[in-house]
Design an enzyme around this catalytic site. Structure first.
Site, mmCIF file in Angstrom:
data_model
loop_
_atom_site.group_PDB
_atom_site.id
_atom_site.type_symbol
_atom_site.label_atom_id
_atom_site.label_comp_id
_atom_site.label_asym_id
_atom_site.label_seq_id
_atom_site.Cartn_x
_atom_site.Cartn_y
_atom_site.Cartn_z
ATOM 1 N NE ARG A 9 35.984 21.579 13.252
ATOM 2 C CZ ARG A 9 36.286 20.604 12.910
ATOM 3 N NH1 ARG A 9 35.903 19.453 12.082
ATOM 4 N NH2 ARG A 9 37.707 20.133 13.295
ATOM 5 C CD GLU A 24 37.569 16.345 13.297
ATOM 6 O OE1 GLU A 24 37.499 15.400 13.222
ATOM 7 O OE2 GLU A 24 37.812 17.741 13.356
ATOM 8 C CD GLU A 74 41.217 15.627 15.604
ATOM 9 O OE1 GLU A 74 40.375 14.718 15.428
ATOM 10 O OE2 GLU A 74 42.350 14.928 14.991
#
Length: 365
Positions: free
Chosen positions: A71, A266, A162
């Site tokens: 990523r 994550e 997020e």
């Protein structure tokens, strides 16, 4: 009395389902790592070593430990000159050359975007919501097509990072439960990605692994506005987001509720309480989880347990965040002062202060 007994039995069965241990569910297919800081380390002359001490390519080391998907975050115009479009294109070549898949994480900012801050790029600062929708489409399409043109088409992208309460604040922030402004932005990111490459998967990413109520509030909100996405992506850090039991419950619920694959995009765990540079560690060594010590063995075990929990709950993968970001002068956390700040993540990396990999960390299908 009978209802109470049934409830107890149900609770016990659920506990057994998420208790760390041998995997019972389908395989994880996305075994990932965020390596966004890696190019800077390499440019500064940083070296990486196997657990045995042999110098090696960090991509090969991660692949050898089981990773198959990397990523990269992309910032619009960061002051550091790193994590911008040009650097993502450069690093994408190295990733794809190793036969690894690529996830591009659009922050839609010049710096970090997370639940506490979602600042638009300076160049977009005065734009209206309607103009921002165009900005999101054009920028997403531009980066995606540039990657495609050089033969490194992204396998997946995140439209925002997020985005618990929205992105591109204040225009795209969710206020008074109004998801319409955010939904318009997310739809443009989705449409741009599919226009670039129809098979690239689109993720919507929140740090809501701590709260099923919050996850439902968010994903219900965007779904009601007609937002389409392919993968539900969550951040999970045990010191912030609670127990493995809670992680299991959130994954299982959002998978069932929205009918989409779920990814822990994550996670990380410390291997030491020490600090390798002058920057205070983001996660102090006192905040351990699940009885696992801040050691290399503890880091490996906790990561395995997170993968097992995600797998048993029905997730499709787990990504370790910034495993290659060991402390090296000049690779600081602040893009506006990359040389003058340090690395607050050095005790969470899977490479120690000398650049040696922790062999206890393994990605497992």
């Amino acid at each position: 009395m009978r209802k109470s007994l049934v409830a107890v039995i149900g609770a016990v069965l659920l506990m057994l389902a998420f208790t760390p241990g041998p995997a019972q569910a389908a395989s994880l297919t996305m075994l990932g790592a965020d390596v966004s800081s890696l190019q800077r380390t390499l440019d500064l002359g940083g070296k990486y070593y196997t657990a045995a001490g042999a110098q090696a390519d960090p991509y090969d080391i991660l692949k050898g430990a089981g990773a198959n998907y990397l990523r990269l975050r992309v910032w619009n115009n960061p002051a550091s000159g790193y994590n911008n479009k040009a650097k993502v294109l450069q690093q994408a070549k190295a990733i794809k050359a190793k036969g690894l898949k690529l996830l591009v994480d659009f922050h839609y900012s010049d710096t970090w975007a997370d639940p506490g801050k979602q600042y638009p790029p300076v160049a977009w600062g005065s734009h209206s919501l309607a103009t921002l929708q165009t900005d999101v489409y054009n920028y997403t399409y531009d980066v995606c097509t540039a990657l495609k043109a050089q033969g490194t088409t992204p396998d997946s992208v995140q439209i925002g990072n997020e985005i618990n309460v929205g992105m591109l604040w204040p225009n795209g922030q969710v206020t008074n439960n109004n998801f319409a402004p955010l939904a318009g932005l997310l739809k443009q990111g989705y449409n741009a990605t599919k226009a670039c490459n129809g098979s690239t998967q689109v993720m919507i990413h929140t740090a809501d692994a701590d709260s099923d109520a919050n996850a439902r509030w968010f994903y219900d909100g965007i779904k009601a506005q007609g937002v389409t996405w392919d993968i539900t992506a969550l951040s999970y850090y045990c010191m912030w987001h609670g127990t493995l039991a809670n992680l299991y419950n959130v994954i299982a619920d959002v998978k069932s509720r929205y009918g989409k694959p779920v990814l822990v995009v994550e996670t990380a765990y410390m291997y030491t309480t020490a600090n390798a540079d002058g920057q205070t560690n983001s996660i102090p060594g006192t905040t351990t989880c699940d009885g696992q010590p801040a050691t290399k063995a503890g880091q490996g075990t906790e990561f395995t347990w997170i993968q097992n929990t995600a797998r048993n709950a029905g997730a499709i993968g787990v990504f370790y965040w910034e495993p290659t970001w060991y402390a090296i002068s000049g690779n600081g956390w602040d893009p506006a002062n990359i040389n003058g700040t340090g690395d607050g993540w050095d005790n969470m990396a899977t490479f120690d202060a000398t650049g040696r990999f922790n062999s206890a960390v393994k990605w497992a299908a």
